[in-house]
Scaffold this active site. Structure first.
Site, PDB file in Angstrom:
ATOM      1  N   GLU A 160      49.893  37.716  45.404  1.00  0.00           N
ATOM      2  CA  GLU A 160      48.850  37.189  44.524  1.00  0.00           C
ATOM      3  C   GLU A 160      48.935  37.933  43.202  1.00  0.00           C
ATOM      4  OE1 GLU A 160      44.933  37.434  46.129  1.00  0.00           O
ATOM      5  OE2 GLU A 160      45.546  36.469  47.991  1.00  0.00           O
ATOM      6  N   ASP A 178      34.699  40.845  41.552  1.00  0.00           N
ATOM      7  CA  ASP A 178      35.538  42.021  41.683  1.00  0.00           C
ATOM      8  C   ASP A 178      34.784  43.335  41.571  1.00  0.00           C
ATOM      9  OD1 ASP A 178      38.275  41.240  42.210  1.00  0.00           O
ATOM     10  OD2 ASP A 178      38.090  40.094  40.348  1.00  0.00           O
TER      11      ASP A 178
END
Ligand SMILES: Cc1ncc(COP(=O)(O)O)c(C=O)c1O
Lengths: 376, 267
Positions: free
Chosen positions: B49, B60
């Site tokens: 990824e 995040d």
């Protein structure tokens, strides 16, 4: 016949093409639950009367519609009337929304509240509502704003809230929203996020607009009582856009009433020097909704500037984008120096110290009064 | 079939499970990102990824957030990433998918994002802020271009909805292990095993689990129900030390972590 301009959002939270919900999957269930609970509360006379009672006895509503006689004379034009949201408990319109959302928090059985704040007004209003209802309260605030708005930080702490300093990014309102959303990602099952403006994913722009609409509803009625007709023009400042949305919404179907939103012009028209996405921004996605935003050609949010922490934000509520693109509301901007001048003028000739945010609207209202001339 | 589908088909036929590392593009520079990808794949990563830095990443935690900020502070552009990816992907033996905010995709134009990512050899996208309700237009383009659109299910997703997401997701399904943001955890919630198992019995789509995974114990707990495991912050944290420790030392540490986790996945 087409739908009235007020007939938004639709069930997906769209104001025309704007709004919607662009958030991580983790938040979906809580947003659905909030939308459902709010739909029920909206129909519940007990909820409405509870809120009205709080408005009347706790906030001190209705807030006056005040004829600024000396300011009118000073400008030599149309009459200037001020909707005095500064007379509310905690000193701003933010309390209208936080009380409504605190009641929703209780209905959903949640005990913990988080919020973001820029100027600190929304933080104080959230801390106040949480103290009133015994809810735990955590406020995220950019480190730069903590520095420039110290007295509000002090109040929040006295009210029992925990103020968490946000050190990431530009250390202002936008970063405080990011941090509050991240907290919510982990705490969503027990915590409600009381967002402070008409921004964010559906249903927040709808809920905040509705709770703030008391401003426009009262203004409408007070206008009829005081001068027998609706105002020619209504002016409000736009950061995220909650006071403006609350003021404008009850007037949007009155096509004779001109509406003017004033963004923060900062110190120049150059990118990075202002916080005026409706004047200079692009269609894009920020903080969960599709609206005007200051972003670069890669879709990265740009840094913005305003002298007033409450307007220092690169995005704006999706309903304002809708009103702009349908031409229902005109948007302009007022630079830091003009806002400061308006602050000085109002303070000296009316004895009212306005917020720096509101000073942006006052500067443009004075300009409008001159332009419209003495007939109103 | 996109390269992602082929990868999982091969793994399944061999009875193996995937290790999917996450790397932030351009941290601390694109040249090093290329080296990290090569190292990870040489150790046996099945798919990588590539995180496209974004200014306001809501999902995040501090480690990945800080890596995004480091890259954006250098004014790196999406075009730079795609140009570099084009040179890597011709040499790499495993597919690369982008982890990218919808703000960025929207700004590029949906069609334009897919065609330019594909031209750079990228096989799909994970879009953490694109919900299934808002994804129709983008999903349609991805399907037409055979570009995998990997959607996410979380512990807060109701079961009916999870099934609906499985129907529109392509490549694999990203099952988020925790109610929260990215970042290493000491322990992962044990319920996730049952949640993924429930879905697994109802879909043929490969299911990979991510968020919080960094240790062999995590891997041992989750691997039996998953087709693959995703590891991000534990790698990004090592990359953040490049300036201090030097490229070779960091590559060696990342390689060792990959070895350890891959062994645990297929043990
Ligand atoms: C007095 C006042 N007006 C306006 C604003 C800007 O917010 P909004 O545009 O949501 O009304 C703030 C924000 O802190 C404020 O304190």
């Amino acid at each position: 016949m087409s739908d009235p301009i007020s007939a938004v959002p639709n069930s997906s939270g769209r104001f025309g093409e704007f709004g919607g919900r662009y958030v991580p999957e983790t938040l979906t269930r809580a947003l659905d639950e909030l939308a459902e609970e709010y739909a029920k509360a909206r129909q519940d006379p007990q909820f409405q009367s509870q809120l009205t009672d709080l408005f009347n006895t706790f906030v001190g509503r209705p807030s006056p519609l005040y004829f600024a006689e000396r300011l009118t004379e000073h400008c030599g034009g149309a009459e200037i009337w001020l909707k005095r949201e500064d007379t509310n408990h905690t000193g701003a319109h933010k309390i209208n929304n936080t009380l409504g959302q605190a009641l929703l928090t209780l209905r959903m059985g949640k005990k913990r509240v988080i919020a973001e704040t820029g100027a600190g007004q929304h933080g104080v209003a959230t801390a106040t509502a949480c103290a009133r209802f015994g809810l735990e309260c955590i406020v995220y605030m950019g480190a730069e704003d903590i520095r420039r708005q110290a007295p509000n930080v002090f109040s929040m702490k006295l009210l029992g809230a925990e103020v968490r300093s946000v050190e990431s990014g530009s250390r202002t309102l936008r970063d405080a929203i990011n941090e509050a959303m991240r907290d919510w990602m982990s705490s969503v099952e027990t915590t409600h996020y009381i967002i402070g403006s008409v921004v964010g994913p559906h249903p927040f722009p709808l809920i905040v607009r509705d709770f703030q609409s008391i401003i426009g509803q009262e203004t409408r009625q007070q206008s009829l009582e005081n001068f027998g007709c609706l105002p020619d023009r209504v002016v409000a400042c736009v950061g995220g856009g909650s006071n403006a949305a609350g003021m404008f919404y009850p007037f949007v179907d009155d096509s004779d009433v001109e509406l003017l939103g004033v963004e923060a012009g900062g110190h120049s028209d150059q990118p990075g020097d202002h916080a005026s996405p409706l004047s200079f921004g692009e269609h894009g996605i920020l903080h969960g909704s599709y609206s005007y935003v200051m972003q670069n050609e890669d879709g990265q949010t740009c840094d913005v500037h305003s002298i007033s922490a409450g307007l220092d934000y690169p995005g704006v509520g999706p309903e304002h984008s809708y009103w702009k693109d349908t031409n229902r509301v005109q948007y302009t901007y007022c630079q830091d120096a003009e806002a400061m001048d308006a602050f000085d003028t109002l303070t000296r000739i009316e004895g009212i110290l306005p917020a720096l945010e509101s000073s942006h609207a006052i500067a443009k209202a004075m300009e409008c009064a001159r332009e419209l001339g003495p007939e109103k | 079939m996109s390269a992602v589908d082929t990868t999982f088909e091969t793994l399944r036929s061999q009875g193996r499970k995937a290790f999917l590392p996450f790397v932030t593009a351009g941290d601390p520079n694109l040249n090093f990102t290329g080296k990290v990808l090569k190292e990870l794949i040489s150790r046996g990563a099945s798919l990588c990824e590539l995180g496209i830095p974004y200014s306001d990443p809501i999902a995040d935690g501090p480690v990945i957030q800080a890596s995004y900020t480091r890259v954006l502070d250098q004014n790196q552009k999406l075009a730079d990433i795609l140009k570099a990816a084009q040179t890597w992907t011709t040499e790499l033996s495993a597919p690369i998918v982008s982890m990218v905010s919808y703000s960025i995709i929207h700004r590029q134009g949906l069609e334009n994002y897919v065609t330019s990512a594909k031209a750079a050899g990228i096989a799909g996208a994970i879009v953490p802020d694109l919900l299934v309700e808002e994804s129709a237009a983008f999903a349609e383009i991805c399907r037409r271009e055979d570009f995998s659109l990997i959607q996410l299910v979380t512990p807060t997703t109701p079961r009916e909805r999870a099934l609906q997401i499985c129907e529109t997701s392509t490549g694999f399904l990203y099952f988020v292990s925790v109610t929260g943001i990215t970042g290493e955890r000491t322990e992962l919630p044990p319920e996730v095993v049952e949640q993924v198992g429930w879905l697994k019995a109802r879909t043929d789509l490969p299911i990979c689990i991510g968020f919080g995974i960094s240790k062999p114990e995590h891997v041992k707990m989750l691997a039996p129900v998953a087709d693959g495991l995703i590891v991000g912050s534990a790698i990004v944290r090592k990359i953040a030390e490049v300036e201090e420790k030097g490229e070779q030392a960091v590559l060696a540490e990342i390689g060792a972590l990959a070895d350890e986790l891959i062994t645990a996945i297929n043990s």
